[in-house]
Design an enzyme around this catalytic site. Structure first.
Site, PDB file in Angstrom:
ATOM      1  N   SER A  41       0.824  -1.217   0.000  1.00 22.47           N
ATOM      2  CA  SER A  41       0.000   0.000   0.000  1.00 22.47           C
ATOM      3  C   SER A  41       0.852   1.258   0.000  1.00 22.47           C
ATOM      4  CB  SER A  41      -0.873   0.059   1.259  1.00 22.47           C
ATOM      5  OG  SER A  41      -1.797  -0.967   1.262  1.00 22.47           O
ATOM      6  N   HIS A  72      -3.405   1.560  -4.857  1.00 23.16           N
ATOM      7  CA  HIS A  72      -2.785   0.429  -5.568  1.00 23.16           C
ATOM      8  C   HIS A  72      -2.992   0.648  -7.064  1.00 23.16           C
ATOM      9  CE1 HIS A  72      -2.249  -2.478  -2.127  1.00 23.16           C
ATOM     10  NE2 HIS A  72      -2.876  -1.464  -1.582  1.00 23.16           N
ATOM     11  N   HIS A  94      -5.362  -8.724  -2.911  1.00 25.91           N
ATOM     12  CA  HIS A  94      -5.614  -9.118  -1.522  1.00 25.91           C
ATOM     13  C   HIS A  94      -6.785 -10.098  -1.430  1.00 25.91           C
ATOM     14  CE1 HIS A  94      -3.680  -5.121  -1.214  1.00 25.91           C
ATOM     15  NE2 HIS A  94      -3.099  -5.630  -0.152  1.00 25.91           N
ATOM     16  N   TYR A  96      -8.897 -10.091   0.901  1.00 22.31           N
ATOM     17  CA  TYR A  96     -10.110  -9.375   1.331  1.00 22.31           C
ATOM     18  C   TYR A  96     -10.845  -8.695   0.180  1.00 22.31           C
ATOM     19  CZ  TYR A  96      -7.119  -5.190   1.369  1.00 22.31           C
ATOM     20  OH  TYR A  96      -6.249  -4.186   1.013  1.00 22.31           O
ATOM     21  N   GLU A  97     -10.188  -8.566  -0.964  1.00 21.45           N
ATOM     22  CA  GLU A  97     -10.876  -7.989  -2.115  1.00 21.45           C
ATOM     23  C   GLU A  97     -11.816  -9.009  -2.765  1.00 21.45           C
ATOM     24  OE1 GLU A  97      -8.316  -5.232  -4.694  1.00 21.45           O
ATOM     25  OE2 GLU A  97      -6.836  -6.485  -3.672  1.00 21.45           O
ATOM     26  N   ALA A 124       2.520  -2.765   4.348  1.00 19.04           N
ATOM     27  CA  ALA A 124       2.241  -1.911   5.507  1.00 19.04           C
ATOM     28  C   ALA A 124       1.719  -2.834   6.589  1.00 19.04           C
ATOM     29  CB  ALA A 124       1.192  -0.880   5.140  1.00 19.04           C
ATOM     30  N   MET A 227      -2.364  -7.726   6.186  1.00 18.06           N
ATOM     31  CA  MET A 227      -3.395  -8.446   5.419  1.00 18.06           C
ATOM     32  C   MET A 227      -2.868  -8.947   4.075  1.00 18.06           C
ATOM     33  SD  MET A 227      -6.417  -5.660   5.997  1.00 18.06           S
ATOM     34  CE  MET A 227      -6.651  -4.818   7.577  1.00 18.06           C
ATOM     35  N   SER A 228      -1.572  -9.221   4.006  1.00 17.23           N
ATOM     36  CA  SER A 228      -1.013  -9.609   2.699  1.00 17.23           C
ATOM     37  C   SER A 228       0.241 -10.465   2.873  1.00 17.23           C
ATOM     38  CB  SER A 228      -0.654  -8.343   1.901  1.00 17.23           C
ATOM     39  OG  SER A 228       0.425  -7.680   2.507  1.00 17.23           O
ATOM     40  N   ASN A 251       1.420   1.943  11.901  1.00 22.03           N
ATOM     41  CA  ASN A 251       0.614   2.303  13.080  1.00 22.03           C
ATOM     42  C   ASN A 251       0.910   1.302  14.177  1.00 22.03           C
ATOM     43  OD1 ASN A 251      -0.934   0.515  11.062  1.00 22.03           O
ATOM     44  ND2 ASN A 251      -2.069   0.156  12.951  1.00 22.03           N
ATOM     45  N   HIS A 265      -7.072   3.592   7.741  1.00 26.24           N
ATOM     46  CA  HIS A 265      -6.301   3.535   6.496  1.00 26.24           C
ATOM     47  C   HIS A 265      -5.554   4.851   6.221  1.00 26.24           C
ATOM     48  CE1 HIS A 265      -5.126   1.699   2.771  1.00 26.24           C
ATOM     49  NE2 HIS A 265      -5.770   2.567   2.005  1.00 26.24           N
TER      50      HIS A 265
HETATM   51  N1  HPA Z   1      -3.629  -4.296  11.031  1.00 30.37           N
HETATM   52  C1  HPA Z   1      -3.698  -5.021   9.896  1.00 30.37           C
HETATM   53  N2  HPA Z   1      -3.177  -4.612   8.763  1.00 30.37           N
HETATM   54  C2  HPA Z   1      -2.535  -3.439   8.744  1.00 30.37           C
HETATM   55  C3  HPA Z   1      -2.422  -2.642   9.890  1.00 30.37           C
HETATM   56  C4  HPA Z   1      -3.008  -3.094  11.094  1.00 30.37           C
HETATM   57  O1  HPA Z   1      -2.958  -2.443  12.150  1.00 30.37           O
HETATM   58  N3  HPA Z   1      -1.719  -1.532   9.535  1.00 30.37           N
HETATM   59  C5  HPA Z   1      -1.410  -1.673   8.228  1.00 30.37           C
HETATM   60  N4  HPA Z   1      -1.909  -2.822   7.741  1.00 30.37           N
END
Ligand code: HPA
Length: 290
Positions: A41, A72, A94, A96-97, A124, A227-228, A251, A265
């Protein structure tokens, strides 16, 4: 009645289908990359650094899935980075998509058929390790394939030996020499003060984690959550591609019920923007040494 083996989500694509995509690419570019880079991302800027580029939109490549997430781009970029022939995915697929595991990992087998030997994946991730800071880069040392625990492993279904063995080893998924080289490069580039090394856990998303879930992941020994990445790494290792994984800690996850912090996000993209240059510099100097 459709059997498990004939269901397309289980058995995925045939060797010939991957080959068709690879052959199309080989016919449309003269580049013969040994290194593939999957950009996470907001980290697609790396592809812009390539020289002498050949660019393909995903929708123009036969059988390639297309990307739906803002940030993306959805382009496959061939070119030279620090003199090294690379192919760069600007935008990944992904789970989740709504893509199944075979679609998520489709490009990796195409890379294998193109002759790629090394895969660099960036993502990320949320920091679970309390000693990490937002903006740290984590060298992935190992992963926890949470979707694999739940029966979503990209290697489920028929195994084609031309890609790899039925039961591939994953204890050496993240190449030790590449990690050592990255640490050395980070030192030379002055980014070792924000370089970490740890364990990445993949969840399906798209929800960020609850506080209880974050605590579970910490207990399991994960340092970062995202998530990847894991499906692509599994498929790359199956076919003998060596892997380097880098997570940008965008984060810190929330583990305290009194906290007013909320994962979002926008924060992920803001941190990515702040660190993208450093990550690009690290990867391009590393590639120079491959
Ligand atoms: N959780 C899951 N996926 C993420 C996060 C998170 O805190 N930050 C960036 N991708």
């Amino acid at each position: 009645m459709e059997t498990a083996v004939s269901s397309s989500s289980q058995c995925g694509y045939s060797y010939e289908e991957y080959k068709e995509t690879a052959d199309w690419l080989l016919a449309h570019t003269e580049k013969r990359p040994k290194v593939a880079i999957i950009c996470g991302s907001g980290l697609g800027g790396l592809a812009e650094l390539l020289e002498d580029k050949n660019v393909f939109q995903y929708e123009d490549i036969p059988r390639f899935p297309t990307s739906t997430v803002p940030g993306h781009a959805g382009r496959l970029v061939f070119g030279r980075l620090q003199g090294c022939e690379c192919v760069c995915m600007q935008g990944r697929f992904h789970f989740y998509e709504g893509y199944n595991m075979h679609m998520v990992t489709y490009p990796v087998r195409v890379f294998f058929l193109l002759g790629v030997e090394t895969l660099i994946v960036t993502n990320a991730a949320g920091g679970l390790n309390g000693t990490y800071s937002v903006g740290d880069i984590m060298l992935i040392k190992d992963h926890i394939n949470m979707l694999g625990f739940a029966g979503q492993n990209p290697l489920c279904g028929h195994n084609d030996k031309r890609f790899g063995v039925r039961f591939p080893c994953m204890s050496d998924a993240y190449d030790r020499d590449l990690r050592a080289l990255t640490k050395q490069t980070a030192k030379e580039q002055g980014c070792d003060n924000f370089l970490q090394e740890g364990i990445y856990c993949m969840l399906a998303g798209p929800t960020y984690e609850t506080i209880a879930e974050c605590r579970v992941l910490q207990t399991l020994g994960a340092d970062a959550v995202g998530m990847s990445t894991v499906p692509e790494v599994v498929v790359a290792r199956h076919c003998g591609i060596r892997v380097l994984g880098l997570s940008l800690i965008t984060n810190k996850v929330v583990t305290d019920y009194e906290s007013n912090e909320r994962a979002n996000h926008e924060e992920v993209l803001k941190t990515t923007e702040r660190r993208t240059q450093d990550l690009q510099r690290l990867v391009s100097h590393l590639i120079n040494k491959l």
